[in-house]
Design an enzyme around this catalytic site. Structure first.
Site, short mmCIF file in Angstrom:
data_model
loop_
_atom_site.label_atom_id
_atom_site.label_comp_id
_atom_site.label_asym_id
_atom_site.label_seq_id
_atom_site.Cartn_x
_atom_site.Cartn_y
_atom_site.Cartn_z
N ASN A 40 -73.02 -30.69 -66.24
CA ASN A 40 -73.73 -30.38 -64.99
C ASN A 40 -75.06 -31.13 -64.96
O ASN A 40 -75.39 -31.86 -65.89
CB ASN A 40 -73.91 -28.87 -64.84
CG ASN A 40 -74.70 -28.29 -66.00
OD1 ASN A 40 -75.84 -28.65 -66.24
ND2 ASN A 40 -74.07 -27.39 -66.76
N PHE A 56 -82.22 -17.05 -67.84
CA PHE A 56 -82.53 -17.82 -66.64
C PHE A 56 -81.36 -17.65 -65.67
O PHE A 56 -80.24 -17.38 -66.10
CB PHE A 56 -82.69 -19.31 -66.97
CG PHE A 56 -84.12 -19.68 -67.27
CD1 PHE A 56 -84.72 -19.29 -68.46
CD2 PHE A 56 -84.87 -20.43 -66.37
CE1 PHE A 56 -86.03 -19.63 -68.75
CE2 PHE A 56 -86.19 -20.78 -66.64
CZ PHE A 56 -86.77 -20.38 -67.83
N LYS A 79 -77.59 -10.48 -61.95
CA LYS A 79 -77.30 -11.21 -63.19
C LYS A 79 -78.05 -10.60 -64.37
O LYS A 79 -77.53 -10.50 -65.47
CB LYS A 79 -77.68 -12.68 -63.00
CG LYS A 79 -77.13 -13.60 -64.07
CD LYS A 79 -77.30 -15.06 -63.71
CE LYS A 79 -76.26 -15.52 -62.70
NZ LYS A 79 -76.36 -16.94 -62.38
N1 CTP Z 1 -75.59 -18.31 -70.19
C1 CTP Z 1 -75.13 -18.29 -71.48
N2 CTP Z 1 -73.83 -18.58 -71.74
C2 CTP Z 1 -72.97 -18.83 -70.75
C3 CTP Z 1 -73.42 -18.85 -69.41
C4 CTP Z 1 -74.75 -18.58 -69.17
O1 CTP Z 1 -75.93 -18.05 -72.40
N3 CTP Z 1 -71.71 -19.10 -71.04
C5 CTP Z 1 -76.99 -17.97 -69.91
C6 CTP Z 1 -77.84 -19.10 -69.36
O2 CTP Z 1 -78.46 -19.81 -70.39
C7 CTP Z 1 -78.81 -18.35 -68.49
C8 CTP Z 1 -78.02 -17.17 -67.97
O3 CTP Z 1 -76.98 -17.00 -68.92
O4 CTP Z 1 -79.88 -17.82 -69.24
C9 CTP Z 1 -77.46 -17.34 -66.60
O5 CTP Z 1 -76.80 -18.57 -66.48
P1 CTP Z 1 -76.14 -18.99 -65.10
O6 CTP Z 1 -75.40 -20.28 -65.32
O7 CTP Z 1 -77.16 -18.91 -64.01
O8 CTP Z 1 -75.15 -17.80 -64.85
P2 CTP Z 1 -73.65 -17.54 -65.16
O9 CTP Z 1 -73.57 -16.49 -66.20
O10 CTP Z 1 -72.95 -18.81 -65.46
O11 CTP Z 1 -73.17 -16.91 -63.79
P3 CTP Z 1 -72.65 -17.61 -62.43
O12 CTP Z 1 -72.11 -18.94 -62.81
O13 CTP Z 1 -71.66 -16.65 -61.94
O14 CTP Z 1 -73.85 -17.69 -61.54
#
Ligand code: CTP
Length: 407
Positions: A213, A332, A346
Site C-alpha cells: 500500500n 493508528f 476501531k
Molecule cells: N494493525 C495491525 N495488524 C493488522 C492490521 C492493522 O497491527 N493486521 C494495526 C495498525 O498498525 C493500526 C491499526 O491496527 O494501528 C488500524 O489499522 P487499519 O489498517 O486502519 O485498520 P484495519 O484493522 O486494517 O481495519 P480496516 O481495514 O477495516 O479499516
C-alpha cells in the site's frame, strides 16, 4: 520547521579540518530559527575564515578575549550568559584536553569555564584522526567531560581527511542539528521502552510481485524519533521503506505482516509502550509461488486466493501485560471518511486505550498530517502540522497518560 525559534546558540569552532562543515551547520542552525554567535579559536581561523562564519551567522565572529567591542570588555562572561546552548563543532582533541583541565588561555575555553553549568548546556562534537580518538588520553577526557556535565556527541565513522578510515569524523551538519534539537526536547519518556511499527507490509505473490500500500512510514518514523528525543529506548519495526533510521533508534526491517508480527512478538516483552503506526496489509496471497508466475497463453489471469493476516495490534492489546497495565498500547487508524466514528469503533475493536485517527489518502507520503486522538472519553483534534511536530505532541500525550496511570 522553525524548531530553534527563539533559541540563541553559541557555535564554537576549534582547530580541525572539519571546520569546513561548520559553515553548513551554522546555516542549518539559522534556517531552523536560531540566532547564532560564532566563537573561533586561532587554530579554527586557519581552517575557515571568520568572514565566512560572519556572513552565515549574520553577526561579527568573536575570536579573542581582548575583543574591545564588548562594553564591559568581558566577552567570556557575556557570551555564555546569553546562550541557550554552547555547541562546539568541531571539538578538537586539544580543546577537550584543555576543558578537562579547566584551562582558559583563549576565549573559547575561557567562555566554557565561565559558563553557568546548571543553565547552559555544553555540547561537543569531536572531530579528529581515528588514532587520536581511540587514544586512552582522549577517551579519558571524554569520560571526564561527561562527568563534568558536558554532552559529548558521538563521532562518525569512515574516510578521514588524513587518508585513514575509522572512527573520529565529525558528524554531518544535519545529524548535529538533529542531536541539538533532541537535546532541547523534554525527557518525558525517560526510562520507558517504546516499540513502534511503521510503513506498509509487502505480501509476496511470487518472487517478483506482491501487494502493498501507499504508506510511506513517515508518521511511524516520526513517532520513533520523537520517543527517542523524549528519552525512551526505542525499537522500530519497519516495513519496506527508504527512510533513514532516526538517531539512536534500533531498527528491525521486515517485509510481510507475518514477519512484522514475529518481530513485534520478539520485542514487545521488553516494551512499556507499543505504538502501531504500520499500515499492515489485511490479506496475503494464500500460497506465494516459489517461482515467477508466467502467462499461460490463455489470456486468463492466475487465480489468486487470499487469507487474512493476523491483527498484530489487537493481539498485543489482548496480552496479559497490556491488560495489566504494564504495556500501554496506541493504535493508528487510516480512514478515508467518517474519521471520528470509524476511529472510535476501531479503538474498541482493537481493545486499545488510545487510537490516533488520520485520513489515510490525504496523508500517505506527505510530510504533514492532522490527527484525531480518540479515547474512551471522546476525541481531541491535533491540528495540521509537520509529522514530527505531531509525533512530539503524541509522545507528550502518551507521557501524560503514563504519569496519570494510563487514565
Ligand atoms: N494493525 C495491525 N495488524 C493488522 C492490521 C492493522 O497491527 N493486521 C494495526 C495498525 O498498525 C493500526 C491499526 O491496527 O494501528 C488500524 O489499522 P487499519 O489498517 O486502519 O485498520 P484495519 O484493522 O486494517 O481495519 P480496516 O481495514 O477495516 O479499516
Amino acid at each position: 520547521m522553525n524548531d530553534l525559534a527563539g533559541k540563541h546558540i553559541v557555535l564554537g569552532l576549534s582547530g580541525g579540518i572539519a571546520c569546513y562543515k561548520s559553515a553548513e551547520l551554522c546555516r542549518l542552525l539559522t534556517k531552523a530559527g536560531a540566532t547564532v554567535q560564532v566563537v573561533m579559536t586561532e587554530a579554527a581561523a586557519q581552517f575557515i575564515t571568520p568572514v565566512t562564519m560572519q556572513a552565515l551567522s549574520n553577526r561579527p565572529v568573536v575570536t579573542s578575549q581582548w575583543d574591545a567591542r564588548e562594553p564591559n570588555n568581558m566577552p567570556h562572561i557575556n557570551l555564555g550568559r546569553e546562550a541557550d546552548a554552547i555547541l562546539i563543532a568541531p571539538a578538537s582533541a586539544d580543546l577537550m584536553a584543555k576543558l578537562v583541565q579547566g584551562r582558559a588561555d583563549d576565549l573559547l575555553t575561557l567562555m566554557c569555564l565561565a559558563r553557568p553549568v546548571e543553565r547552559v548546556p555544553l555540547l561537543l562534537a569531536p572531530a579528529m584522526n581515528r588514532e587520536m580518538w581511540a587514544h586512552p588520553a582522549t577517551q579519558r577526557n571524554v569520560a571526564q567531560l561527561q562527568a563534568d556535565g558536558a554532552v559529548v556527541l558521538p563521532v562518525g565513522q569512515g574516510d578521514q581527511a588524513c587518508g585513514e578510515v575509522g572512527d573520529g569524523r565529525m558528524l554531518e551538519p544535519p545529524q548535529l542539528l538533529d542531536l541539538l534539537l533532541a537535546h532541547f526536547q523534554p525527557k518525558v519518556l525517560a526510562g520507558q521502552r517504546v516499540l513502534v511499527t511503521a510503513g506498509p507490509t509487502f505480501e509476496a505473490i511470487d518472487p517478483v510481485r506482491g501487494i502493498t500500500n501507499h504508506s510511506s512510514g513517515k508518521m511511524g518514523f516520526a513517532v520513533a524519533r520523537a520517543a527517542q528525543e523524549a528519552g525512551a529506548q526505542v525499537t522500530l519495526v519497519a516495513g519496506p521503506v527508504h527512510l533513514a533510521t532516526p538517531w539512536g533508534v534500533k531498527r528491525v526491517n521486515v517485509q510481510s505482516a507475518l514477519e512484522m508480527q514475529a518481530a513485534v512478538q520478539a520485542e514487545v516483552g521488553q516494551a512499556t509502550v507499543f505504538v502501531a503506526a504500520a499500515a499492515v496489509a489485511d490479506w496475503r496471497p494464500a500460497n506465494a509461488s516459489d517461482q515467477k508466475i508466467k502467462k499461460d497463453g490463455s489470456g486468463l489471469p492466475p487465480a489468486l486466493t487470499f487469507v487474512e493476516n493476523p491483527d498484530i495490534l489487537a493481539g498485543v492489546a489482548a496480552s496479559e501485560r497490556a491488560r495489566s497495565g504494564a504495556l500501554f498500547c496506541v493504535g493508528f487508524a487510516a480512514e478515508s471518511h467518517d474519521l471520528e466514528v470509524n476511529a472510535q469503533a476501531k479503538r474498541v475493536r482493537k481493545g486499545v486505550p488510545l487510537l490516533v485517527g488520520n485520513i489515510g489518502p490525504a496523508t500517505f507520503g506527505q510530510d504533514d498530517n492532522a490527527l484525531l486522538l480518540v479515547d474512551e472519553h471522546g476525541c481531541r483534534a491535533v491540528p495540521h502540522g509537520p509529522k514530527l511536530a505531531l509525533a512530539r505532541q503524541l509522545v507528550a500525550e502518551i507521557a501524560r497518560r503514563l504519569a496519570a496511570g494510563h487514565g
